[in-house]
Motif scaffolding. Structure first.
Motif, mmCIF file in Angstrom:
data_model
loop_
_atom_site.group_PDB
_atom_site.id
_atom_site.type_symbol
_atom_site.label_atom_id
_atom_site.label_comp_id
_atom_site.label_asym_id
_atom_site.label_seq_id
_atom_site.Cartn_x
_atom_site.Cartn_y
_atom_site.Cartn_z
ATOM 1 N N ASP A 398 0.843 -1.199 0.000
ATOM 2 C CA ASP A 398 0.000 0.000 0.000
ATOM 3 C C ASP A 398 0.877 1.247 0.000
ATOM 4 O OD1 ASP A 398 -1.897 1.919 0.255
ATOM 5 O OD2 ASP A 398 -2.782 1.173 2.107
ATOM 6 N N PRO A 399 0.992 1.932 -1.126
ATOM 7 C CA PRO A 399 1.837 3.142 -1.160
ATOM 8 C C PRO A 399 1.320 4.255 -0.249
ATOM 9 C CG PRO A 399 0.593 2.892 -3.202
ATOM 10 C CD PRO A 399 0.413 1.621 -2.442
ATOM 11 N N ALA A 400 0.005 4.235 0.068
ATOM 12 C CA ALA A 400 -0.544 5.254 0.974
ATOM 13 C C ALA A 400 -0.330 4.899 2.441
ATOM 14 C CB ALA A 400 -2.041 5.450 0.704
ATOM 15 N N GLY A 401 0.090 3.669 2.738
ATOM 16 C CA GLY A 401 0.362 3.255 4.110
ATOM 17 C C GLY A 401 -0.865 3.084 4.971
ATOM 18 N N ASN A 402 -2.023 2.814 4.354
ATOM 19 C CA ASN A 402 -3.277 2.755 5.101
ATOM 20 C C ASN A 402 -3.848 1.342 5.211
ATOM 21 O OD1 ASN A 402 -3.462 5.513 5.700
ATOM 22 N ND2 ASN A 402 -4.357 5.966 3.706
ATOM 23 N N SER A 403 -3.045 0.316 4.969
ATOM 24 C CA SER A 403 -3.508 -1.060 5.097
ATOM 25 C C SER A 403 -2.905 -1.702 6.344
ATOM 26 C CB SER A 403 -3.152 -1.872 3.850
ATOM 27 O OG SER A 403 -3.873 -1.403 2.729
ATOM 28 N N TYR A 404 -3.535 -2.808 6.783
ATOM 29 C CA TYR A 404 -3.184 -3.400 8.080
ATOM 30 C C TYR A 404 -3.459 -4.894 8.049
ATOM 31 C CZ TYR A 404 -4.308 -4.828 12.913
ATOM 32 O OH TYR A 404 -4.398 -5.505 14.098
ATOM 33 N N LEU A 405 -2.574 -5.666 8.701
ATOM 34 C CA LEU A 405 -2.765 -7.102 8.886
ATOM 35 C C LEU A 405 -2.470 -7.418 10.346
ATOM 36 C CD1 LEU A 405 -3.443 -9.814 7.577
ATOM 37 C CD2 LEU A 405 -1.016 -10.087 7.035
ATOM 38 N N GLN A 406 -3.372 -8.129 10.990
ATOM 39 C CA GLN A 406 -3.287 -8.357 12.431
ATOM 40 C C GLN A 406 -2.027 -9.127 12.819
ATOM 41 O OE1 GLN A 406 -6.367 -10.838 13.996
ATOM 42 N NE2 GLN A 406 -5.938 -10.331 16.135
ATOM 43 N N ASN A 407 -1.373 -8.623 13.831
ATOM 44 C CA ASN A 407 -0.248 -9.321 14.449
ATOM 45 C C ASN A 407 -0.776 -10.063 15.665
ATOM 46 O OD1 ASN A 407 2.037 -10.171 15.779
ATOM 47 N ND2 ASN A 407 2.902 -8.120 16.099
ATOM 48 N N VAL A 408 -0.886 -11.371 15.568
ATOM 49 C CA VAL A 408 -1.484 -12.160 16.648
ATOM 50 C C VAL A 408 -0.566 -12.256 17.861
ATOM 51 C CG1 VAL A 408 -2.927 -13.522 15.090
ATOM 52 C CG2 VAL A 408 -0.602 -14.292 15.594
ATOM 53 N N TYR A 409 0.696 -11.803 17.712
ATOM 54 C CA TYR A 409 1.631 -11.819 18.834
ATOM 55 C C TYR A 409 1.776 -10.440 19.482
ATOM 56 C CZ TYR A 409 3.139 -16.330 16.927
ATOM 57 O OH TYR A 409 3.180 -17.621 16.478
ATOM 58 N N ALA A 410 0.984 -9.452 19.024
ATOM 59 C CA ALA A 410 1.122 -8.068 19.503
ATOM 60 C C ALA A 410 1.017 -8.021 21.027
ATOM 61 C CB ALA A 410 0.050 -7.185 18.869
ATOM 62 N N PRO A 411 1.840 -7.182 21.693
ATOM 63 C CA PRO A 411 2.741 -6.180 21.087
ATOM 64 C C PRO A 411 4.113 -6.720 20.701
ATOM 65 C CG PRO A 411 2.759 -5.952 23.451
ATOM 66 C CD PRO A 411 1.783 -7.051 23.157
ATOM 67 N N GLU A 412 4.341 -8.042 20.800
ATOM 68 C CA GLU A 412 5.603 -8.627 20.353
ATOM 69 C C GLU A 412 5.610 -8.749 18.833
ATOM 70 O OE1 GLU A 412 7.958 -9.135 22.474
ATOM 71 O OE2 GLU A 412 6.701 -8.668 24.222
ATOM 72 N N GLU A 413 6.808 -8.980 18.269
ATOM 73 C CA GLU A 413 6.926 -9.132 16.824
ATOM 74 C C GLU A 413 6.371 -10.487 16.377
ATOM 75 O OE1 GLU A 413 10.837 -8.512 15.420
ATOM 76 O OE2 GLU A 413 10.941 -6.404 16.044
#
Length: 454
Positions: A398-413
């Protein structure tokens, strides 16, 4: 003159748009007495409002004059105008490219830059043809008045004759040339024979219409105040309330309601979710748009899908996001499917529906056995991925930087996901409309002027 009720045109079972069928004896055209433009006697116009499966609603009109035997047939689109315009740039390299199917709306502009040739919008009726058919139609249009020109303006007729020869020579494809179809209504289409894979010869871009283009399409009055602030722009009100406004169903055009809500996504940003439900036909749509500004850097999210549980990850795909699956050599371009807030499984199923189920060129006369086989295999691979039988990489670019994919380990990497920030190219900024946008240095310079009172 017959007048078709707008309520009937929209309302569920009473819709005047019936599915096209050779077995439907009740599907009779509407006959209207009309003036013949050839002999100025009265003739008959027949109108048939029908719906082509997997395509859209159309109006078929046929005129015949018993006095001079003149006849004319036209097809007009009765579908909705899309949110964005679309531009197809096709590089013709072989004679096989001339067989690509083309849906050209009457609002589309057709250009061949190498010949400085352009067919302006609304000068031809909409058509379903091929690239070769478009060239033949252009030649036929130029040859139509040639006899009169040879008599009145021989020099002009000779120049047009030379240009017609150049158009005819394009069909031999001795040299590469470019065909550009730009349609602000978004209802034109150029076939990708490599679907669902990327077509290197075809570039598809979507753009926001100008106020002038909106006026040409009849969706903006000439005296609209473009600077008027929309009501209800209080962000706090949007966070606490679900806003409802009236619209039309994109499937049956019946009156429907769209719900809009501003939502905070954890570890991301605010987004606007819009959902439309139609009580007449049951059609349901949802769309997501970013509630914030365009980010300074683009975002590329890469997920290595290794477990069926990855299918449950929440996913936000903005309208500026491209989706890539390298293992399938698949790329979904910017603007396709619009903005979505769903799961990874939901996105893959939407891709399958777009490419395999709702593709108008895999059924009827447009279908070929080779194309149908490739698309069927692609659908089977999508099913294997959803079932966890195939490991792949899913890339959200996404060149606009407005997309997201859930990190199931958040807040860890997340060990299976990488998020990369990158600087946009000039072409990406051009697609986003940022190159001509100035957001700073607006302070007006003080200017002094002398007024002579003598």
């Amino acid at each position: 003159m017959s007048v078709i009720s707008e309520e009937n045109a929209r309302g569920g079972d009473h819709s005047v748009f019936k599915d096209i069928s050779a077995d439907d004896e009740n599907q009779q055209p509407t006959e209207i007495e009309s003036l013949c433009m050839n002999c100025h006697q009265n003739g008959t116009t027949r109108l048939l409002l029908t719906r082509i499966p997997f395509f859209k609603e159309i109006i078929v009109s046929s005129f015949s004059c018993p006095a001079c035997s003149w006849s004319n047939t036209e097809i007009q689109s009765a579908g909705q105008i899309q949110e964005q315009g679309i531009c197809y740039t096709l590089r013709i390299r072989t004679k096989q490219d001339l067989n690509r199917e083309v849906v050209k709306a009457d609002s589309a502009t057709t250009r061949i830059p190498e010949l400085d040739f352009e067919i302006p919008p609304f000068t031809q009726k909409g058509s379903l043809s091929t690239v070769e058919g478009l060239l033949d139609r252009a030649v036929s249009g130029l040859e139509q008045e040639q006899p009169a020109r040879r008599a009145a303006e021989p020099e002009l007729a000779h120049k047009i004759e030379q240009f017609i020869l150049k158009l005819k020579k394009l069909k031999d494809v001795e040299q590469e040339f470019t065909l550009v179809i730009e349609d602000p209504s978004g209802n034109s289409f150029v076939e990708n024979p490599s679907a669902p894979h990327r077509d290197e010869a075809l570039t598809v871009t979507r753009f926001n219409r100008t106020a002038q283009q909106d006026g040409q399409l009849g969706i903006r009055a000439d005296d609209d105040d473009l600077d008027e602030e929309p009501a209800g722009n209080d962000v706090e009100t949007m966070k606490s309330e679900v806003l409802v406004f009236n619209t039309n169903c994109p499937e049956c055009s019946a009156p429907a309601s769209t719900n809009m809500k501003l939502v905070d996504i954890p570890h991301f940003k605010e987004v606007i979710i819009m959902a439309t439900n139609c009580d007449s036909c049951g059609h349901r749509t949802n769309e997501v748009k970013s509630g914030g500004a365009t980010e300074a850097l683009g975002t590329r999210i890469t997920l290595h899908v290794t477990d069926p549980s990855d299918m449950t990850r929440d996913l936000l795909k903005s309208e500026t996001c491209c989706v890539l699956i390298p293992e399938l050599e698949f790329e979904l371009g910017m603007g396709a499917l619009g903005g979505k807030f769903t799961t990874l499984e939901g996105l893959l199923k939407d891709i399958k529906d777009l490419i395999v189920v709702k593709n108008p060129f895999i059924c009827g006369d447009s279908s070929t056995e080779d194309r149908l086989q490739k698309l069927t295999q692609f659908g089977e691979k999508i099913d294997q991925i959803v079932a966890g039988e195939m490991k792949i990489h899913v890339i959200l670019d996404d060149p606009a930087g407005n997309s997201y994919l859930q990190n199931v380990y958040a807040p860890e990497e997340d060990p299976e996901m990488t998020v990369e920030k990158y600087t946009r190219t000039f072409e990406q900024n051009e697609d986003l409309g940022l190159n001509d946008m100035k957001t700073e240095g607006y302070q007006e310079e003080k200017r002094w002027c002398r007024v002579d009172t003598d």
